[in-house]
Enzyme design. Sequence first.
Site, PDB file in Angstrom:
ATOM      1  N   ASP A 172       9.109  -4.715 -13.347  1.00 39.56           N
ATOM      2  CA  ASP A 172       8.050  -4.157 -12.852  1.00 39.56           C
ATOM      3  C   ASP A 172       8.156  -2.033 -12.726  1.00 39.56           C
ATOM      4  OD1 ASP A 172       7.117  -3.066 -10.016  1.00 39.56           O
ATOM      5  OD2 ASP A 172       8.020  -4.650  -8.790  1.00 39.56           O
ATOM      6  N   SER A 211       6.768  -4.226  -1.844  1.00 35.13           N
ATOM      7  CA  SER A 211       6.213  -3.210  -2.491  1.00 35.13           C
ATOM      8  C   SER A 211       6.282  -2.439  -1.019  1.00 35.13           C
ATOM      9  CB  SER A 211       4.627  -2.789  -2.883  1.00 35.13           C
ATOM     10  OG  SER A 211       4.087  -2.093  -3.246  1.00 35.13           O
ATOM     11  N   TRP A 212       4.678  -1.663  -0.185  1.00 37.87           N
ATOM     12  CA  TRP A 212       5.352  -0.925   1.040  1.00 37.87           C
ATOM     13  C   TRP A 212       5.120  -1.116   1.993  1.00 37.87           C
ATOM     14  CZ3 TRP A 212       5.746   3.165   3.768  1.00 37.87           C
ATOM     15  CH2 TRP A 212       5.163   3.011   5.129  1.00 37.87           C
ATOM     16  N   HIS A 242       5.160  -6.603 -10.762  1.00 35.87           N
ATOM     17  CA  HIS A 242       5.240  -5.687  -9.362  1.00 35.87           C
ATOM     18  C   HIS A 242       4.852  -7.025  -8.656  1.00 35.87           C
ATOM     19  CE1 HIS A 242       5.775  -3.391  -6.128  1.00 35.87           C
ATOM     20  NE2 HIS A 242       4.391  -3.443  -6.305  1.00 35.87           N
ATOM     21  N   GLY A 301       0.522  -0.702   0.003  1.00 35.90           N
ATOM     22  CA  GLY A 301      -0.148  -0.108  -0.106  1.00 35.90           C
ATOM     23  C   GLY A 301       1.502   1.231  -0.419  1.00 35.90           C
TER      24      GLY A 301
END
Length: 332
Positions: A274, A120-121, A302, A53
Amino acid sequence: MDHRSGQKSAAQYLYPPLDPYDQRMMDMGEGHHVYVEQSGCPDGVPVMVIHGGPGGGCSPAMRRYFDPRVYRIILFDQRGCGRSRPHASVTENTTWHLVADMEKIRVSLGLGPVLLFGGSWGATLALIYAITHPENVVHLVLRGVFTMTEAELDWFYGGGAGRFFPDLWDRFTGAIPKNEQADLIKAYHRRLFSGDMAEEMRFARLWANWENALASIDTPHIASETPSEYARAFSRLENHYFVNKGFLDEDRWILKNRHRIEAIGADIVQGRFDMVCPPVSAFELAKGWKNARLDLIPAAGHALSEPGISAALVQVMNDLRSRPWGPKPSAR
């Protein structure tokens, strides 16, 4: 079958579906209650799974990357998203609140040092937690690395990715007047926090759809409408964090503080194509880190759900089973 062949779906590489043996809402203070669950082996090697996120929430599929006979699998929804409450709230919601929440979860569950698994986050937050609490981390497994730099934000919200997907970029930018398009994060911020629910929902879907459409190498397209409640939490939280540069003291904070975690091992799985978090960030993070191993997956983007990404992550977690990390809970 080699995970790089791309002939299987991601689900075929995962362990069977798994139900949690423990679910709870933890009071983190400041009005926030965070959903936490545990599955797998209660006396196993603790692995804390950190979703992306910000604002993405965890899903049942995230339990399936780990051998349930070996790992004690801990999932949680970060403040404001998933099953945590209040939903879509950015009040008292910063990176440092999330780091404190992770530490509270670790202590409350009676854990010693943990293995962190995030993409990711989730990779960002794993790195920040490890830099802040290196003594409480035994290993990092990171996917689709994002280090919260201005260059990364500019790539995705300043037109870099848009050069590859001009049709989708036009849809994302077209809702914003020309005189505000120089800073799309701020322009969206005004609308995601306008107080007009209809406007917030509209721009939340546009924000979420731009990212979701580029997440997988196999399906770049104008995404179907993201469910409104999910889109509002995801978009408001993500934008809140990005407009505040991740609440970090300076640009490239993670890279400048990497020396604090160089004694910790890391496995980094990164899609070669990605478009959300380009491989240069993973490469730069791993360069010169003797205990880090970077695996660039040739035909992958991704998303966690991509076959090559999922296969590589399951293989990493299987390989780590032989490490001498005892499944002994902390004595605290």
